[in-house]
Design an enzyme around this catalytic site. Sequence first.
Site, short mmCIF file in Angstrom:
data_model
loop_
_atom_site.label_atom_id
_atom_site.label_comp_id
_atom_site.label_asym_id
_atom_site.label_seq_id
_atom_site.Cartn_x
_atom_site.Cartn_y
_atom_site.Cartn_z
N SER A 74 96.60 -0.95 89.27
CA SER A 74 97.26 -2.27 89.23
C SER A 74 98.54 -2.22 88.42
O SER A 74 99.52 -2.91 88.74
CB SER A 74 96.32 -3.31 88.64
N GLU B 282 102.39 8.07 77.25
CA GLU B 282 103.80 8.31 77.52
C GLU B 282 104.26 7.33 78.59
O GLU B 282 104.16 7.61 79.78
CB GLU B 282 103.99 9.75 77.98
#
Length: 189
Positions: free
Chosen positions: A110, A136
């Site tokens: 999502s 990251e």
Amino acid sequence: MKLSDIDIRRYLEAGWLAIDPLVERHIGPMSVDLSLATRFLFFKHSQLELINVRESTLKDELKQADLMDEIDVGHEGKFILQPGQFALGSTVERVSLPNDLAGWLDGRSSLARVGLMVHATAHTLEPGWDGAITLEFFNAGNVALALHPGVRICAVSFEKLSTPVERDYGEKGGRYQGQQGPQASRLNG
């Protein structure tokens, strides 16, 4: 072979695997969702001409504090990730793996569908890993994204190795072992 929810619970109950704090409803069919912490690191763009990634050069030229700024947005705040921006965050949860289990970090579908990447390349947790996980972030979309602490940000799955490793991540002196928040590159470490 990846662990199922049954095996994940069995490993947790036996103390072979640890996730702290563990939210039971975050255990899925073959992974555990992890939540976003409050601290973020981002590059000091205006002060850096370049980052030379050759370890010997980085060690001599730059220190971690020279590369990145840190912000703690608190539990009610948000971090705005602009299009094309890279930043580091971390999970709330501390994950500890035994020497016969590897972990695989994945972004949530999502969130990927709005352009959020949660790991540039580092998606493997080696056997013996212990600590919060540095994420990251990269905004691959063309609109800014608001990252809110506490949201389910990623999932970790676990894979049983054919045999325990000879030397686990901690024993081989893993650079990020025991981290408690986002950690900048330790190429100079």
